[in-house]
Each structure stands twice: as C-alpha cells, then as structure tokens.
Design a protein around this motif. Structure first.
Motif, PDB file in Angstrom:
ATOM      1  N   GLU A   1       0.829  -1.202   0.000  1.00  0.00           N
ATOM      2  CA  GLU A   1       0.000   0.000   0.000  1.00  0.00           C
ATOM      3  C   GLU A   1       0.865   1.254   0.000  1.00  0.00           C
ATOM      4  O   GLU A   1       0.566   2.224  -0.716  1.00  0.00           O
TER       5      GLU A   1
ATOM      6  N   GLU B   1       2.312   1.913  -3.474  1.00  0.00           N
ATOM      7  CA  GLU B   1       1.305   2.489  -4.364  1.00  0.00           C
ATOM      8  C   GLU B   1       1.107   3.975  -4.069  1.00  0.00           C
ATOM      9  O   GLU B   1       0.984   4.796  -4.990  1.00  0.00           O
ATOM     10  N   MET B   2       1.085   4.312  -2.795  1.00  0.00           N
ATOM     11  CA  MET B   2       0.933   5.715  -2.413  1.00  0.00           C
ATOM     12  C   MET B   2       2.157   6.520  -2.817  1.00  0.00           C
ATOM     13  O   MET B   2       2.046   7.697  -3.195  1.00  0.00           O
TER      14      MET B   2
ATOM     15  N   VAL C   1       4.016   6.013  -5.488  1.00  0.00           N
ATOM     16  CA  VAL C   1       3.861   6.279  -6.922  1.00  0.00           C
ATOM     17  C   VAL C   1       2.905   7.445  -7.142  1.00  0.00           C
ATOM     18  O   VAL C   1       3.159   8.345  -7.952  1.00  0.00           O
ATOM     19  N   ASP C   2       1.794   7.439  -6.404  1.00  0.00           N
ATOM     20  CA  ASP C   2       0.817   8.516  -6.540  1.00  0.00           C
ATOM     21  C   ASP C   2       1.423   9.861  -6.130  1.00  0.00           C
ATOM     22  O   ASP C   2       1.177  10.891  -6.778  1.00  0.00           O
ATOM     23  N   LEU C   3       2.230   9.855  -5.072  1.00  0.00           N
ATOM     24  CA  LEU C   3       2.873  11.091  -4.626  1.00  0.00           C
ATOM     25  C   LEU C   3       3.849  11.618  -5.672  1.00  0.00           C
ATOM     26  O   LEU C   3       3.933  12.832  -5.905  1.00  0.00           O
TER      27      LEU C   3
ATOM     28  N   HIS D   1       3.573  11.205  -8.834  1.00  0.00           N
ATOM     29  CA  HIS D   1       2.719  11.819  -9.857  1.00  0.00           C
ATOM     30  C   HIS D   1       2.315  13.228  -9.431  1.00  0.00           C
ATOM     31  O   HIS D   1       2.380  14.178 -10.222  1.00  0.00           O
ATOM     32  N   ARG D   2       1.905  13.367  -8.175  1.00  0.00           N
ATOM     33  CA  ARG D   2       1.403  14.651  -7.671  1.00  0.00           C
ATOM     34  C   ARG D   2       2.467  15.739  -7.695  1.00  0.00           C
ATOM     35  O   ARG D   2       2.154  16.907  -7.929  1.00  0.00           O
TER      36      ARG D   2
ATOM     37  N   ASP E   1       5.835   5.316 -12.243  1.00  0.00           N
ATOM     38  CA  ASP E   1       5.892   3.865 -11.998  1.00  0.00           C
ATOM     39  C   ASP E   1       7.309   3.331 -12.179  1.00  0.00           C
ATOM     40  O   ASP E   1       7.694   2.361 -11.517  1.00  0.00           O
TER      41      ASP E   1
END
Length: 348
Positions: free
Chosen positions: A141, A144-145, A147-149, A151-152, A159
C-alpha cells in the motif's frame, strides 16, 4: 420549537498552530566561548498560513527550523524558550512523543536533496518508509501511495522512477522527491528550508509553484526559509526578517514590500533586480558580509557596521523588537516613506 444545531457548540479555534516564544540556540564547544546562533525569536503560524523567514546565510533561519523540529544535537547545544504545537511545548516533550509528531504532523523539506536522500535506497522505498511508519500501511500500500505522490509532485513516468536511486534523478526531481516525502503523511505544518537552492531559475519557479499548489490543496501551514525576498513575494502571508540570529522586522507581505522600515530589509529589497528599473541602473548590494557584525548582547545593533542609517546610539545600546503600527521593528533610526536605501555609507 426547533433547536439551534449550533447551540452549545464550541467557537472555531483561533489559537496559533505553532507558537514560538523567545527561542534561543547557543552552541558551546569545549574550551571555546559560547556562540548564540539564535536569540529572542518569536512568531506564530496559524492553520493554513504561509510564513517566511528571510535573511542572509548565518542569520539563524535554518537553526531556528532545526530547533523547532528537534533535530539539533544533544551535546554542545543549549536551546531555550518555548515552541508550542497545538498548545504542547515541543522542547519539553519526551523523545517518543516528539517522534510521533515529527514527520506525521510537522514535516520538513531540507536544503540539499543530494545529501538529504539516502544514496543506496531507491526513492520509492524512502517515501514508503515514512508512510509505513506514520500511517500504518503495508509495504504494498505504501509503495502504491509513493507512486501517486511522485505523480502529484510532477515527476513523469512515476511507476518507473519509484525504483530509481537519487543519483539517477536530476536536481529538480530530487527536490520533488523530498517534497513528496514531506507531504506523504499530509502534515499540518510544512517547513521548507531553501527548497530552491542550487537549482536553475526555471526549476526554481516550478518548485515554488508546486509548493504553492500543494499547500493550498491540502490547507497545510508553511514556513518558508529563504535568503531571497523575491521568493516569498508570491507565496507568504507574513514575513520575518532575521539578522545575526534575531528578528529585526516582522510584517504582513504587502506592507513590508511597499514600505520596508529596517535598513536591512530595505537593503535586501534594493539588491533584487526589478523589471521596472531603468535600463543599466546598477543594483545596490548590502556592503560587507554577515560576518561584519557587532554582538547584540554587548550594547550594539549587530547591523550597525553595514548600515547607512547608523546613528551614535546604534553602537551604544541594543535595540529591542517593538510594535510599530502594522509591524514589529528592531531599529533606532528606521527608513521612512517606503525608501529602500539605508545601506552603504555606514560600512565605508
């Protein structure tokens, strides 16, 4: 008769999120005289507010932030005053309680991303470790977070980048990773210490715009530490100008820029290139260097050797920080009428 749903409810809190009072930091090495790096520093930060600490290298900005975070060494350092976060004094807390707040509720973006990131651990794991520690997430988890960060914060192909090491990233990307780590736990207060140091002007603008967007989106309070008043112009609500370890002027952004009162503030503003200046007009640097100071505690104004507004009293008495209308000011002979002069003659 219907009950008022707001009856009996508590009024919204207006207390500062962070309340710093009379913060002092003194370094003491065996066999040498003690050095006061920070003294009498006081300011508030409210929820969602953006506050700037401004001054040249050696003014005490970074030491102030490290004292707030509790990151100064235990030996050879004496810290005084109070640093209250939501009413609790961080300086008096036990280490375990402080660790629970640091990183989770108060986070920091450090000055040099190359030395702040671990060179032998990929950046994704460095972000994930913070999430696992403070948000009780599994490794999957947290990754995944992470990777999202990425992106942000504007890192392309997150990725793939999440598995790369700091040396594989550019300076701007490394700084974005540090911002991602700091925001991983959605802190209520973010301290950014010279977040654009050693970056070219284009990347500087991108990093500052990114910080501005992220703190606005999350409602995070921000303390921005910088030597450049131009950096705080579009980002901070309130500015505290520091010199030789003490605050010399505090004001809201607009009054400070429209009418600087302390000669040091005026000197900082005069040394910034302006688009509306006549072509070929020379800049007005502050003469001397931050080492050309007099000790505050020996009956002097520390800025006197570099100050064009110096009067006799400046070398006979220590100015106190006093309220001066819409600001606080530490000066016996301040500037008037929005002048940005006041440096030059005193150093000759």
């Amino acid at each position: 008769m219907q009950e008022d749903p707001t009856a009996g409810s508590e009024p919204p809190r207006t207390d500062p999120l962070l309340r710093v009072r009379d913060l002092s930091v003194t370094f003491q090495r065996r066999g040498q005289e003690a050095t006061a790096a920070v003294s009498e520093v006081s300011f508030d930060v409210r929820s969602g507010q953006h506050v700037g600490l401004v001054g040249e290298s050696g003014s005490g900005k970074s030491v102030t932030s490290l004292a707030i975070m509790g990151l100064l060494p235990d030996r050879g350092v004496r810290v005084g005053g109070t640093v209250e976060y939501e009413g609790r004094d961080l300086l008096a807390m036990k280490a375990a309680d402080k660790n629970a707040i640091r990183g989770r509720q108060i986070a920091m973006v450090f000055q040099d991303p190359m030395t702040s990131l671990n060179p032998v651990i990929n950046v994704g794991l460095q972000i994930a470790e913070v999430i696992e520690r403070h948000r009780d997430k599994s490794r999957g988890e947290a990754t995944e977070m992470a990777v999202d960060l990425l992106h942000r914060v504007g890192i392309p192909d997150a990725d793939r980048r999440v598995h790369e090491y700091p040396h594989q990233l550019s300076g701007g990307m490394r700084q974005r990773v540090l911002i991602a780590i700091a925001l991983a736990c959605e802190p209520r207060l973010l301290i950014a210490d010279e977040p654009t140091t050693a970056l070219d002007v284009t990347i500087q603008a991108q990093i500052l715009e990114l910080l501005k967007e992220l703190v606005a989106d999350t409602g995070t309070a921000l303390i921005l530490i910088t030597h450049d008043l131009g950096v705080v112009a579009g980002l901070c609500d309130e500015v505290h100008v520091m010199y030789s370890g003490r605050v010399v002027e505090s004001a809201a952004r607009r009054p400070l820029f429209a009418s600087p009162r302390h000669p040091y503030t005026g000197g900082l503003l005069a040394s910034i290139p302006r688009l509306d200046s006549p072509r070929g007009e020379p800049l007005q640097p502050i003469p001397g260097s931050p080492t050309d100071t007099l000790p505050w505690d020996e009956g002097n104004c520390a800025f006197a050797p570099r100050c064009g507004n110096r009067i006799e009293r400046c070398t006979e008495d220590t100015p106190r920080l006093q309220d001066a209308g819409e600001r606080s000011l530490r000066c016996f002979n301040p500037l008037h009428g929005g002048s940005r002069q006041g440096t030059g003659d005193g150093a000759r």
